[in-house]
Design an enzyme around this catalytic site. Structure first.
Site, PDB file in Angstrom:
ATOM      1  N   GLY A 163       0.774  -1.238   0.000  1.00  0.00           N
ATOM      2  CA  GLY A 163       0.000   0.000   0.000  1.00  0.00           C
ATOM      3  C   GLY A 163       0.804   1.286   0.000  1.00  0.00           C
ATOM      4  O   GLY A 163       0.339   2.305   0.513  1.00  0.00           O
ATOM      5  N   ASN A 204       1.508   3.175  -2.618  1.00  0.00           N
ATOM      6  CA  ASN A 204       0.773   4.150  -3.443  1.00  0.00           C
ATOM      7  C   ASN A 204      -0.483   4.638  -2.726  1.00  0.00           C
ATOM      8  O   ASN A 204      -0.843   5.808  -2.830  1.00  0.00           O
ATOM      9  CB  ASN A 204       0.419   3.529  -4.797  1.00  0.00           C
ATOM     10  CG  ASN A 204       1.568   3.642  -5.779  1.00  0.00           C
ATOM     11  OD1 ASN A 204       1.896   4.729  -6.248  1.00  0.00           O
ATOM     12  ND2 ASN A 204       2.215   2.521  -6.064  1.00  0.00           N
ATOM     13  N   ASN A 209      -5.842   3.379 -12.495  1.00  0.00           N
ATOM     14  CA  ASN A 209      -4.872   2.346 -12.109  1.00  0.00           C
ATOM     15  C   ASN A 209      -3.461   2.900 -12.248  1.00  0.00           C
ATOM     16  O   ASN A 209      -3.185   3.704 -13.141  1.00  0.00           O
ATOM     17  CB  ASN A 209      -5.018   1.128 -13.033  1.00  0.00           C
ATOM     18  CG  ASN A 209      -4.048   0.013 -12.682  1.00  0.00           C
ATOM     19  OD1 ASN A 209      -3.898  -0.350 -11.510  1.00  0.00           O
ATOM     20  ND2 ASN A 209      -3.374  -0.547 -13.679  1.00  0.00           N
ATOM     21  N   HIS A 242       0.395   1.672 -12.977  1.00  0.00           N
ATOM     22  CA  HIS A 242       1.120   0.514 -13.511  1.00  0.00           C
ATOM     23  C   HIS A 242       2.604   0.843 -13.568  1.00  0.00           C
ATOM     24  O   HIS A 242       2.990   1.922 -14.019  1.00  0.00           O
ATOM     25  CB  HIS A 242       0.602   0.161 -14.905  1.00  0.00           C
ATOM     26  CG  HIS A 242       1.289  -1.037 -15.475  1.00  0.00           C
ATOM     27  ND1 HIS A 242       1.032  -2.320 -15.026  1.00  0.00           N
ATOM     28  CD2 HIS A 242       2.255  -1.154 -16.420  1.00  0.00           C
ATOM     29  CE1 HIS A 242       1.800  -3.173 -15.685  1.00  0.00           C
ATOM     30  NE2 HIS A 242       2.562  -2.493 -16.531  1.00  0.00           N
ATOM     31  N   THR A 296      -9.948   0.090 -18.431  1.00  0.00           N
ATOM     32  CA  THR A 296     -10.906  -0.451 -19.397  1.00  0.00           C
ATOM     33  C   THR A 296     -10.899  -1.976 -19.245  1.00  0.00           C
ATOM     34  O   THR A 296     -10.176  -2.518 -18.396  1.00  0.00           O
ATOM     35  CB  THR A 296     -10.525  -0.067 -20.840  1.00  0.00           C
ATOM     36  OG1 THR A 296      -9.251  -0.648 -21.131  1.00  0.00           O
ATOM     37  CG2 THR A 296     -10.468   1.436 -21.013  1.00  0.00           C
TER      38      THR A 296
HETATM   39  C1  GAR Z   1       3.122  -0.782  -7.553  1.00  0.00           C
HETATM   40  O1  GAR Z   1       4.401  -0.751  -8.121  1.00  0.00           O
HETATM   41  C2  GAR Z   1       2.059  -0.722  -8.636  1.00  0.00           C
HETATM   42  O2  GAR Z   1       2.440   0.072  -9.723  1.00  0.00           O
HETATM   43  C3  GAR Z   1       1.963  -2.162  -9.022  1.00  0.00           C
HETATM   44  O3  GAR Z   1       2.031  -2.872  -7.809  1.00  0.00           O
HETATM   45  C4  GAR Z   1       2.838  -2.134  -6.893  1.00  0.00           C
HETATM   46  C5  GAR Z   1       2.061  -1.969  -5.619  1.00  0.00           C
HETATM   47  O4  GAR Z   1       2.877  -1.382  -4.646  1.00  0.00           O
HETATM   48  N1  GAR Z   1       0.757  -2.440  -9.720  1.00  0.00           N
HETATM   49  C6  GAR Z   1       0.673  -3.324 -10.724  1.00  0.00           C
HETATM   50  O5  GAR Z   1       1.607  -4.005 -11.087  1.00  0.00           O
HETATM   51  C7  GAR Z   1      -0.688  -3.436 -11.385  1.00  0.00           C
HETATM   52  N2  GAR Z   1      -0.566  -3.879 -12.723  1.00  0.00           N
HETATM   53  P1  GAR Z   1       2.227  -0.639  -3.408  1.00  0.00           P
HETATM   54  O6  GAR Z   1       1.268  -1.660  -2.762  1.00  0.00           O
HETATM   55  O7  GAR Z   1       3.363  -0.335  -2.509  1.00  0.00           O
HETATM   56  O8  GAR Z   1       1.500   0.566  -3.904  1.00  0.00           O
END
Ligand code: GAR
Length: 206
Positions: free
Chosen positions: A13, A15, A109, A111, A143
């Site tokens: 978590g 982000n 989202n 990415h 999407t």
């Molecule tokens: C982040 O790097 C995010 O961009 C990625 O998962 C991580 C979550 O980290 N998301 C994806 O790969 C989705 N396709 P976080 O829990 O520390 O935010």
């Protein structure tokens, strides 16, 4: 009243935390109302609660292959919290077309790659294997196609000669924490993110 945002997570978590911190600033145009996780062991749930944000696990494994019922419960929780926008912040479960359509134009989202390059998993290792020199992250509207949809913001970082997936990923993550709150803010205000605020992050390789 500021629009209320629900954040969906599956793990640590970071982000989510960036969004919570941004929304704590008085001028930020959104309020974080709820954090939901499809995993009850997601460390982000406790972090959200420490910030005073309601956080709830709706474990997807309780629903096995029944994605529709799992998502109906999530929509119910989001609606009950008054959420009108959803942010996927490391939410690692595929969504059904029904859920995507329900939140169309209102679900963002993050990415960890410069889409349309490297959709899917293990983006940093794949970027290194491909030998690219510039990597980064993308915020986009969700999407029905995974890691696809209108791009709201991107940030680029250089790939350095001695990078590992970890060091490159750390550099990208620091930019994710900047562009996700920025993209959400601009999306709510109906503005596009100015190119100069994200395009200048690449510095020359050593
Ligand atoms: C982040 O790097 C995010 O961009 C990625 O998962 C991580 C979550 O980290 N998301 C994806 O790969 C989705 N396709 P976080 O829990 O520390 O935010």
């Amino acid at each position: 009243m500021k629009p209320r945002v629900g954040i969906l997570i599956s793990g640590r978590g970071s982000n989510m935390q960036a969004l919570i911190r941004a929304a704590a600033q008085s001028g930020y145009p959104a309020e974080i109302a709820l954090v939901l996780s499809n995993r009850s062991d997601a460390p982000g749930l406790e972090i959200a609660r420490r910030h005073g944000i309601a956080a709830q696990a709706i474990p997807s494994r309780d629903f096995r292959a029944d994605r529709a019922t799992h998502e109906a419960q999530m929509t119910h929780a989001l609606d009950a919290a008054g959420c009108t926008i959803v942010c996927l912040a490391g939410y690692m479960r595929l969504l059904t077309p029904y859920f995507v359509q329900h939140w169309a134009g209102r679900m963002l989202n993050i990415h960890p790659a410069l889409l349309p390059a490297f959709p899917g998993l293990d983006t940093h290792a794949r970027a290194l294997a491909a030998g690219i020199k510039i990597h980064g992250c993308t915020v986009h509207l969700v999407t029905e196609t995974m890691d696809d949809g209108p791009i709201l913001a991107q940030a680029a970082v250089p790939v350095l000669p001695d990078d590992t997936a970890q060091t490159l990923g750390d550099r990208v993550l620091a930019q994710e924490h900047i562009i996700f709150p920025m993209a959400l803010s601009h999306h709510i205000s109906g503005q596009s993110v100015p190119a100069e605020s994200t395009a200048a992050l690449v510095s020359p390789c050593a």
